[in-house]
Enzyme design. Structure first.
Site, mmCIF file in Angstrom:
data_model
loop_
_atom_site.group_PDB
_atom_site.id
_atom_site.type_symbol
_atom_site.label_atom_id
_atom_site.label_comp_id
_atom_site.label_asym_id
_atom_site.label_seq_id
_atom_site.Cartn_x
_atom_site.Cartn_y
_atom_site.Cartn_z
ATOM 1 N N ASP A 120 48.364 34.426 41.681
ATOM 2 C CA ASP A 120 47.948 35.526 42.785
ATOM 3 C C ASP A 120 48.056 37.065 42.274
ATOM 4 O O ASP A 120 48.788 37.293 41.303
ATOM 5 C CB ASP A 120 49.060 35.462 43.869
ATOM 6 C CG ASP A 120 49.015 34.028 44.427
ATOM 7 O OD1 ASP A 120 47.873 33.612 44.737
ATOM 8 O OD2 ASP A 120 50.029 33.538 44.964
ATOM 9 N N ASP A 138 42.709 31.901 48.339
ATOM 10 C CA ASP A 138 43.466 32.213 49.378
ATOM 11 C C ASP A 138 42.433 33.160 50.549
ATOM 12 O O ASP A 138 42.590 32.738 51.819
ATOM 13 C CB ASP A 138 44.481 33.048 49.287
ATOM 14 C CG ASP A 138 45.570 32.160 48.141
ATOM 15 O OD1 ASP A 138 45.732 31.172 48.452
ATOM 16 O OD2 ASP A 138 46.576 32.955 47.669
#
Length: 167
Positions: A120, A138
């Site tokens: 991330d 995401d």
């Protein structure tokens, strides 16, 4: 048939962008490094997430967690493929949503297989309040779910249904 190839090409492009951005972050940053892009709002960070989207369940330790998320992702990909195939050919919103959700799931699955966690790197915040770091995959999953929500709210309450003419 032409729409199927277009969907596959779009999905592969999304997965390629997702993986390229993750590899770029991994090569340019050290783990937990952060660079401010917009002060007080946005940073690029390098975080490894062993949990689900947005860090959910990331505090649980054990290899079984990663395997469980991989199994869930594979199951989700099968279901998404079946839903895509069952959606009417002219229901492009639902089909686009399935492509986005499926590509996001595949991108995170590949990342989890190759490194045991998901990279991330996008971090938005205001002051001390922050949204959990996330990635391109995401984002695609989130946009896909929003699109399906739109379809459910305005197109006969279920994905795959085309709107009824309103008189």
């Amino acid at each position: 048939m032409k729409n199927g190839w277009l969907a596959l090409a779009a999905a592969l492009a999304v997965v390629a962008v997702d993986l390229a951005t993750k590899l770029g972050i991994e090569s340019a940053f050290t783990l937990h490094e952060s660079k401010t892009v917009i002060p007080g709002l946005f940073n690029i960070v390098y975080i490894k997430n062993k949990g689900a989207a947005f860090g959910f369940l990331s505090q649980i330790n054990g290899d079984w967690v990663s395997y469980a998320f991989m199994a869930i992702a594979v199951t989700a990909l099968v279901v998404i493929a079946l839903l895509y195939r069952s959606a009417p050919a002219d229901d492009w919103i639902s089909r686009a949503a399935y492509v986005l959700i499926g590509s996001g799931a595949l991108g995170n699955l590949i990342d989890r297989i190759r490194s045991g966690a998901v990279t991330d790197f996008l971090l938005f915040y205001i002051g001390e309040y922050q949204w959990p770091a996330f990635n391109v995959a995401d984002s695609c999953i989130t946009v896909g779910i929003i699109l399906l929500g739109y379809v459910m709210a305005f197109n006969n309450s279920k994905p795959g249904s085309m709107p009824v003419d309103r008189v």
